[in-house]
Design an enzyme around this catalytic site. Structure first.
Site, mmCIF file in Angstrom:
data_model
loop_
_atom_site.group_PDB
_atom_site.id
_atom_site.type_symbol
_atom_site.label_atom_id
_atom_site.label_comp_id
_atom_site.label_asym_id
_atom_site.label_seq_id
_atom_site.Cartn_x
_atom_site.Cartn_y
_atom_site.Cartn_z
ATOM 1 N N ARG A 1 4.899 58.100 34.854
ATOM 2 C CA ARG A 1 5.934 58.214 33.815
ATOM 3 C C ARG A 1 7.283 58.528 34.467
ATOM 4 N NH1 ARG A 1 9.508 62.715 32.277
ATOM 5 N NH2 ARG A 1 9.828 62.644 30.041
ATOM 6 N N THR B 1 19.028 67.770 29.547
ATOM 7 C CA THR B 1 17.680 68.269 29.801
ATOM 8 C C THR B 1 16.931 68.250 28.470
ATOM 9 O OG1 THR B 1 16.374 70.148 30.626
ATOM 10 C CG2 THR B 1 18.403 70.695 29.481
ATOM 11 N N GLY B 2 15.618 68.312 28.528
ATOM 12 C CA GLY B 2 14.824 68.303 27.298
ATOM 13 C C GLY B 2 13.758 67.230 27.359
ATOM 14 N N THR C 1 14.567 71.601 34.313
ATOM 15 C CA THR C 1 15.334 70.598 35.058
ATOM 16 C C THR C 1 16.677 71.167 35.498
ATOM 17 O OG1 THR C 1 14.369 68.752 33.854
ATOM 18 C CG2 THR C 1 16.612 68.433 34.603
HETATM 19 N N1 ASP Z 1 14.321 65.756 30.798
HETATM 20 C C1 ASP Z 1 13.209 65.983 31.688
HETATM 21 C C2 ASP Z 1 12.223 64.845 31.514
HETATM 22 O O1 ASP Z 1 11.824 64.571 30.401
HETATM 23 C C3 ASP Z 1 12.518 67.289 31.498
HETATM 24 C C4 ASP Z 1 13.391 68.519 31.307
HETATM 25 O O2 ASP Z 1 14.591 68.400 31.187
HETATM 26 O O3 ASP Z 1 12.856 69.640 31.294
HETATM 27 O O4 ASP Z 1 11.835 64.270 32.482
#
Ligand code: ASP
Length: 270
Positions: A167, A190-191, A139
């Site tokens: 989702r 992010t995560g 992200t």
């Molecule tokens: N936070 C993002 C999500 O769950 C994914 C990511 O940050 O890699 O949509």
């Protein structure tokens, strides 16, 4: 980074954050825009948000399938509606009103290759560590304070690999994937979106800036989510009202870059 800095010449941190994110959406190198990850059905569904500390103005968009630039759509929603979240099919109409190029979103060749591997291994809504091994560029987000002294943030993502169609993750949700408050600063996460939403991570990081600088707040926010929801869940970037930046993560790595005022140049770390 350079596109963000040049957009900030007008004084607005929000313009800078959006320009930086928009550049990365177009690049195809990250999990956003042209490089986005795919749903369990192999489709592209994008989330994004923008927020400025001025009046807590901001908006998110989710499950966007009509433009590679959902961050610009989020800006349009913020500036032209009273809403803070718009999702799904009708985003197409708003993208047209926003003057964005409306098109069918195609998986990138790299994303199609990774999808085949994950499908073969029957991974659905895969863990952050597995996905980061397959796809280290995640992200994208940016935080900034311009000469207008207003903290701002922007974020854009394809979400989680093999997510259920429909989702929507943290990156569309103010307070979770993104937050900005003119009394505190700005943050962008992010995560694993589900965990970030559960602890309202970006708002929490901003609240921590009432008692510490950007780096202290980022570390405390990641300490909080690690304790509450476990490791390998999140990373965060922050900026405080003095323009100091912070970053922290409990995942294996998190690429980041910032303008170092003392050295007068951009610094990057992974
Ligand atoms: N936070 C993002 C999500 O769950 C994914 C990511 O940050 O890699 O949509």
């Amino acid at each position: 980074m350079e596109s963000g800095l040049s957009a900030m010449k007008g004084g607005s941190g929000l313009d800078g954050a959006i320009a930086a994110v928009s550049f990365m959406e177009e690049s195809g190198l990250f999990n956003c825009g042209r490089g986005a990850c795919l749903t369990a059905e192999g489709k592209v569904e994008l989330d994004a948000a923008v927020m400025t500390g001025r009046g807590l103005a901001g908006a998110g968009v989710g499950d966007v399938t009509c433009t590679y630039h959902p961050v610009s759509l989020a800006k349009w929603v913020m500036e032209n509606t009273e809403h803070v979240l718009v999702v799904g099919e009708r985003c197409r109409d708003y993208a047209r009103l926003a003057g964005l190029k409306v098109e069918m979103l195609e998986p990138s060749p790299e994303a199609s290759r990774r999808f085949a591997v994950l499908k073969e291994q029957k991974h659905f809504a895969s863990s952050v560590s597995l996905v980061r091994r397959l796809d280290p560029a995640g992200t994208v987000g940016a935080v900034a304070v311009g000469s207008d002294e207003v903290p701002a943030a922007a974020v854009s993502t394809g979400g989680r690999w093999m997510k259920l169609p429909g989702r929507v993750g943290d990156s569309a949700i103010l307070g979770s994937g993104i937050f900005a408050d003119s009394r505190l600063g700005a943050a962008c996460a992010t995560g694993t979106g589900e965990e970030i939403i559960r602890v309202a991570l970006s708002m929490r990081a901003c609240e921590f800036m009432s008692r510490g600088d950007a780096q202290t707040a980022a570390s405390r926010a990641i300490g909080y989510i690690s304790k509450a929801r476990g490791r390998d869940t999140a990373g965060i970037i922050t900026v405080d009202l003095k323009g100091r930046v912070g970053a922290s993560y409990n995942t294996q790595a998190m690429g980041r870059a910032w303008f170092d005022h003392e050295r007068g140049k951009v610094v990057a770390r992974v």
